[in-house]
Design a protein around this motif. Structure first.
Motif, short mmCIF file in Angstrom:
data_model
loop_
_atom_site.label_atom_id
_atom_site.label_comp_id
_atom_site.label_asym_id
_atom_site.label_seq_id
_atom_site.Cartn_x
_atom_site.Cartn_y
_atom_site.Cartn_z
N VAL A 150 3.50 32.94 20.88
CA VAL A 150 2.18 33.37 21.36
C VAL A 150 1.31 33.80 20.17
N VAL A 151 0.06 33.35 20.19
CA VAL A 151 -0.88 33.90 19.20
C VAL A 151 -1.99 34.61 19.98
N ILE A 152 -2.32 35.82 19.53
CA ILE A 152 -3.40 36.59 20.15
C ILE A 152 -4.53 36.68 19.12
N VAL A 153 -5.70 36.23 19.53
CA VAL A 153 -6.82 36.07 18.60
C VAL A 153 -8.00 36.95 18.98
N VAL A 176 5.17 36.96 18.73
CA VAL A 176 3.73 37.22 18.81
C VAL A 176 3.14 37.33 17.41
N ASN A 177 2.11 36.53 17.15
CA ASN A 177 1.34 36.64 15.91
C ASN A 177 -0.11 36.93 16.28
N ILE A 198 -1.44 28.16 12.45
CA ILE A 198 -0.56 28.48 13.59
C ILE A 198 -0.88 27.66 14.84
N ILE A 199 -2.13 27.24 14.98
CA ILE A 199 -2.61 26.66 16.24
C ILE A 199 -1.73 25.52 16.79
N SER A 200 -1.19 24.69 15.91
CA SER A 200 -0.40 23.54 16.39
C SER A 200 1.01 23.94 16.81
N GLN A 201 1.40 25.18 16.54
CA GLN A 201 2.79 25.59 16.85
C GLN A 201 2.92 26.41 18.12
N VAL A 202 1.80 26.94 18.65
CA VAL A 202 1.92 27.93 19.72
C VAL A 202 2.04 27.31 21.11
N ASP A 203 2.71 28.08 21.99
CA ASP A 203 2.74 27.73 23.42
C ASP A 203 1.54 28.36 24.12
#
Ligand code: ASP
Length: 294
Positions: A150-153, A176-177, A198-203
């Motif tokens: 998960v990435v939180i932006v 979580v990043n 990171i964008i290409s790796q996240v669910d």
């Protein structure tokens, strides 16, 4: 002491999964509990569209009697404290209070009450019902939380959504990043990474609104440069994995944290999150009623 839900630490991992599963059951047509004998008070001291109204719909679905406390015409304006206001509702037979308040951990001053509290957000503290609807949305899509990337932006420092989600997602075994400008970093939370890497790796790509109301005019902000640096642009959207999803607790500032045309893009579950919120809030209220023997 009543069993409250004011922060994600009020719930064990098992209870979190119970609420998610019950939310999904209700979404699939299960009958909610019906308690026309109980009164519930909604006290919103901060702006709200989704949380306030989906709690209200959830309460009606449980056949509860709803008191929508009027903050602008109440005795709060005559100097009454939050505690005395809540105690009054307790004394006139309200059995649950749903409260949103701008003060972080406002509920600490309400410990002497003998009525369960459900928090609809405490300043930049936590937002447990939003977090549960986020988890329900992830679980519904992926069938699990553990192992999700998960990435939180966004405005991590001032976001109660980021705080609640970080706490529980890491507890449940998700990775979580964060992506944010330096001024929005919260050093107590996880690591900050580069959005384009990171964008290409996240669910899950969870976007957050910039919380201007908590900045005291100290943050210099330019919509266009924020969008270019930290927004979900079409270019970034194209880099997402096939099964990846976009989430946002809303309100969305179109063209700032997300490009206008992506709000309802195929990978976006932003409006589905709102629907799930109504179900998970029914599940929360059922649990509060049960746990407190109401
Ligand atoms: N609706 C969410 C909250 O109340 C997110 C936001 O306002 O940006 O925290």
């Amino acid at each position: 002491m009543p069993k409250n839900l004011v922060a994600m630490s009020d719930l064990s991992n098992e209870e979190v999964y119970e609420l998610i599963r019950r939310g999904l059951e209700l979404k699939n047509g299960a009958k909610p509990l019906a308690r026309e004998d109980l009164f519930v008070g909604n006290l919103f001291f901060e702006n709200s569209t989704r949380t306030k109204h989906s709690f209200e719909v959830a309460e009606h679905k449980l056949k509860l009697n709803v008191i929508n406390f009027e903050t602008s015409t109440s005795s709060i304006n005559k100097g009454e404290s939050l505690y005395d206001t809540c105690k009054t509702l307790e004394m006139i037979d309200c059995k649950i209070l749903v409260i949103r308040h701008p003060e972080r951990e406002y509920y600490k001053n309400l410990r002497k009450l003998n009525i369960p509290l459900v928090s609809g957000g405490d300043g930049s503290g936590e937002h447990p019902s939003q977090c549960l609807l986020d988890l329900m949305t992830m679980y519904e899509r992926f069938g699990k939380i553990e192992g999700l990337n998960v990435v939180i932006v966004g405005d991590i420092k001032n976001s109660r959504v980021a705080r609640s989600n970080y706490n529980i997602l890491t507890r449940l075994g998700a990775k979580v990043n964060f992506v944010c400008p330096e001024v929005f970093v919260d050093k107590t939370l996880g690591q900050v990474v580069d959005f384009d890497e990171i964008i290409s790796q996240v669910d899950v790509c969870m976007l957050l609104r910039v919380q201007h109301e908590r900045h005291d005019g100290q943050v210099i902000f330019d919509k266009e440069s924020y969008h270019t640096g930290y927004g979900l642009t079409l270019e970034r959207y194209k880099k997402l994995k096939d099964g990846a999803i976009i989430m946002h607790p809303a309100p969305v500032n179109r063209g700032v944290e997300i490009a206008d045309e992506l709000v309802e893009a195929e990978k976006s579950l932003i409006f589905e999150q709102m629907k799930n919120g109504m179900y998970v809030r029914q599940a929360i209220l059922e649990k509060i009623i049960r746990d407190n023997n109401l």
